[in-house]
Design a protein around this motif. Structure first.
Motif, PDB file in Angstrom:
ATOM      1  N   PHE A  43     -39.356 -91.679 -21.153  1.00  0.00           N
ATOM      2  CA  PHE A  43     -39.408 -90.347 -21.770  1.00  0.00           C
ATOM      3  C   PHE A  43     -37.969 -89.890 -21.986  1.00  0.00           C
ATOM      4  N   ASN A  44     -37.492 -90.028 -23.206  1.00  0.00           N
ATOM      5  CA  ASN A  44     -36.111 -89.697 -23.535  1.00  0.00           C
ATOM      6  C   ASN A  44     -35.854 -88.208 -23.343  1.00  0.00           C
ATOM      7  N   SER A  45     -34.716 -87.873 -22.739  1.00  0.00           N
ATOM      8  CA  SER A  45     -34.389 -86.465 -22.482  1.00  0.00           C
ATOM      9  C   SER A  45     -34.143 -85.693 -23.769  1.00  0.00           C
ATOM     10  N   GLN A  54     -47.100 -84.406 -26.461  1.00  0.00           N
ATOM     11  CA  GLN A  54     -48.084 -85.309 -27.060  1.00  0.00           C
ATOM     12  C   GLN A  54     -48.145 -86.630 -26.298  1.00  0.00           C
ATOM     13  N   ASN A  55     -46.980 -87.191 -25.987  1.00  0.00           N
ATOM     14  CA  ASN A  55     -46.935 -88.467 -25.260  1.00  0.00           C
ATOM     15  C   ASN A  55     -47.524 -88.332 -23.853  1.00  0.00           C
ATOM     16  N   LEU A  56     -47.272 -87.180 -23.224  1.00  0.00           N
ATOM     17  CA  LEU A  56     -47.805 -86.926 -21.878  1.00  0.00           C
ATOM     18  C   LEU A  56     -49.319 -86.840 -21.876  1.00  0.00           C
ATOM     19  N   LEU A  57     -49.883 -86.086 -22.817  1.00  0.00           N
ATOM     20  CA  LEU A  57     -51.313 -85.777 -22.789  1.00  0.00           C
ATOM     21  C   LEU A  57     -52.172 -86.788 -23.533  1.00  0.00           C
ATOM     22  N   HIS A  58     -51.558 -87.633 -24.345  1.00  0.00           N
ATOM     23  CA  HIS A  58     -52.350 -88.566 -25.151  1.00  0.00           C
ATOM     24  C   HIS A  58     -53.309 -89.434 -24.334  1.00  0.00           C
ATOM     25  N   PRO A  59     -52.891 -89.982 -23.179  1.00  0.00           N
ATOM     26  CA  PRO A  59     -53.850 -90.809 -22.417  1.00  0.00           C
ATOM     27  C   PRO A  59     -55.125 -90.072 -22.036  1.00  0.00           C
ATOM     28  N   PHE A  60     -55.028 -88.753 -21.816  1.00  0.00           N
ATOM     29  CA  PHE A  60     -56.202 -87.970 -21.429  1.00  0.00           C
ATOM     30  C   PHE A  60     -57.104 -87.683 -22.634  1.00  0.00           C
ATOM     31  N   PHE A  61     -56.533 -87.739 -23.839  1.00  0.00           N
ATOM     32  CA  PHE A  61     -57.278 -87.471 -25.073  1.00  0.00           C
ATOM     33  C   PHE A  61     -57.755 -88.761 -25.737  1.00  0.00           C
ATOM     34  N   SER A  62     -57.285 -89.893 -25.233  1.00  0.00           N
ATOM     35  CA  SER A  62     -57.583 -91.175 -25.857  1.00  0.00           C
ATOM     36  C   SER A  62     -59.086 -91.427 -25.939  1.00  0.00           C
ATOM     37  N   TYR A 226     -42.050 -82.280 -18.011  1.00  0.00           N
ATOM     38  CA  TYR A 226     -40.892 -82.082 -18.889  1.00  0.00           C
ATOM     39  C   TYR A 226     -39.658 -81.643 -18.105  1.00  0.00           C
ATOM     40  N   SER A 227     -39.804 -80.637 -17.244  1.00  0.00           N
ATOM     41  CA  SER A 227     -38.637 -80.124 -16.516  1.00  0.00           C
ATOM     42  C   SER A 227     -38.111 -81.145 -15.520  1.00  0.00           C
ATOM     43  N   SER A 228     -39.004 -81.940 -14.913  1.00  0.00           N
ATOM     44  CA  SER A 228     -38.532 -82.949 -13.952  1.00  0.00           C
ATOM     45  C   SER A 228     -37.736 -84.050 -14.654  1.00  0.00           C
ATOM     46  N   VAL A 229     -38.169 -84.460 -15.842  1.00  0.00           N
ATOM     47  CA  VAL A 229     -37.436 -85.481 -16.603  1.00  0.00           C
ATOM     48  C   VAL A 229     -36.079 -84.939 -17.042  1.00  0.00           C
ATOM     49  N   GLN A 230     -36.076 -83.700 -17.540  1.00  0.00           N
ATOM     50  CA  GLN A 230     -34.811 -83.089 -17.948  1.00  0.00           C
ATOM     51  C   GLN A 230     -33.853 -82.984 -16.759  1.00  0.00           C
TER      52      GLN A 230
END
Length: 430
Positions: A43-45, A54-62, A226-230
């Motif tokens: 996950f690029n900063s 979108q990338n985070l939630l996509h697996p749950f919507f797949s 998001y905040s943890s990656v940043q």
């Protein structure tokens, strides 16, 4: 991805179905059947918040009908920032109150509303939600004038701030505010009773926008992922989080993000005098309590619904205790902390955020992110007495404060609410 009940893993539904149902048929809450693992370093900063989400939630919507709608849902949801502020060398504050009703619940409520508008339904749906302060206003704002969606908001009469009450009661059209004689727990019990009531199920196509709905909870993972990656990309270390909690929804979202593999070191929970979770950690026995009124009123919950989801993450009490910290904070300590934080850092914080600042004093010198859940202006009368400083008024709140307000007082009775619904002809929505 499928979603199962916390009480019976054989009850399994698609995401759309779980969102429309709200609560499982056995009274349990829906949880993902598994936690999709990620490598957070992928996950690029520099990735935009929308694309990250979108990338985070996509697996749950797949595989779900909403999968192709996810980009649009996120675009309509993430219309405000949640900045991370540095307090001192090892303490930071994640501000989640810059949405239209100035609380962290704006993102979850807006996300759920957009999901429901994208799911084809033959009849009108009635959203029924209990609130201890901030959920009601966030839901009213998110669902206002949405097609085929009516909203009933139940709040404990006289137990929320005037600012919060105005935000809940300043709507019309498809929003109905009910002031219940009782506590938040009475309101929550009414919602759960309605879900299990044959008449409500048949005539109202009932759903909820509380954090019991999986559509409210999933987007709240964005805050922490998001905040943890940043933070990690900036400091090369994983932060801990201190989360003010009442019904445990925001806390569960953080634990879910951690389980997926995001750089979250540990999680501590701050509660007010409603100490159900701190006591559970001591005794190993969960005991629902009557809720107690406190200065941090949005956390006045004696029987947190999302305990089932939190418990489902761990296979034993010892595992639960090793991963979950929880500290109860008194009203007196809330006042003192509001004063101390302003004196030391010139930061004005709400009473809920103050519980997290108080807990921060008891933790390690490792980096911690305090979750700030509401704009302090929503509690201006109380806070201004403590620090003797005029709190600036957010423009989005001013617009709501200028609107006329109305609500209906009711006793804690589902039958009384039935009568009101019939008078409004909402039961004819079928």
């Amino acid at each position: 991805m499928r979603f199962i009940s916390t009480r019976n893993s054989s009850i399994c539904q698609s995401l759309s179905s779980a969102i429309v149902s709200g609560l499982s048929s056995d009274g349990g809450l829906f949880i993902p059947e598994y936690s999709p693992p990620i490598d957070f370093k992928l996950f690029n900063s520099n990735t935009t918040l929308n694309l990250f989400s979108q990338n985070l939630l996509h697996p749950f919507f797949s595989g779900d009908a909403l999968e192709k709608k996810l980009e649009k849902i996120i675009e309509k949801t993430l219309i405000f920032p949640f900045p991370l502020q540095k307090i001192n060398a090892n303490t930071f504050m994640l501000e989640l109150f810059h949405g239209p009703t100035c609380s962290f619940k704006d993102i979850g409520a807006r996300f759920l509303a957009e999901c429901l508008t994208q799911i084809p339904q033959k009849n009108k749906t009635t959203i029924m939600v209990a609130t201890s302060g901030d959920t009601g206003s966030a839901v009213a704002s998110a669902f206002y004038l949405k097609q085929n969606l009516n909203v009933i908001i139940l709040y404990p009469k006289g137990q929320i701030s005037q600012r919060q009450q105005q935000q809940i009661t300043c709507w019309d059209n498809n929003i109905l505010a009910l002031a219940v004689e009782g506590t938040f727990d009475h309101c929550q019990k009414l919602v759960k009773s309605a879900f299990l009531d044959v008449w409500w199920q048949k005539h109202m196509h009932l759903n909820s926008a509380n954090s019991i709905n999986i559509g409210r909870l999933l987007p709240q993972m964005i805050y922490y992922a998001y905040s943890s990656v940043q933070f990690y990309h900036c400091y090369q270390i994983s932060p801990g989080y201190i989360i003010p909690t009442g019904n445990l929804g925001n806390a569960v979202a953080c634990f879910w993000a951690k389980k997926m593999g995001f750089p979250i070191r540990e999680i501590a929970l701050s509660t007010n005098a409603n100490k159900t979770i701190p006591e559970y950690l001591v005794t190993g026995e969960y005991k629902a309590r009557k809720s107690i009124s406190t200065l941090a009123n949005a956390m006045d919950v004696g029987n947190p619904s999302n305990f089932e989801r939190l418990q489902a993450l761990f296979n034993s009490f010892n595992a639960f205790k090793s991963e979950v910290k929880a500290v109860s904070v008194s009203d007196e300590n809330i006042k003192n902390t509001i004063r101390t934080v302003y004196t030391n850092y010139l930061k004005i914080i709400c009473p809920h955020t103050a519980t997290a600042f108080f807990v921060r004093q008891q933790l390690s010198k490792q980096p911690w992110i305090i979750v700030a859940t509401a704009d302090p202006f929503k509690f201006d009368c109380m806070i201004e007495q403590i620090i003797d400083v005029k709190i600036p008024k957010p423009p989005q709140l001013q617009r709501l404060l200028n609107k006329p307000a109305s609500s209906i007082q009711v006793i804690s009775s589902l039958e009384e609410i039935n009568k009101i619904i019939r008078l409004k002809n909402w039961s004819n929505a079928t």
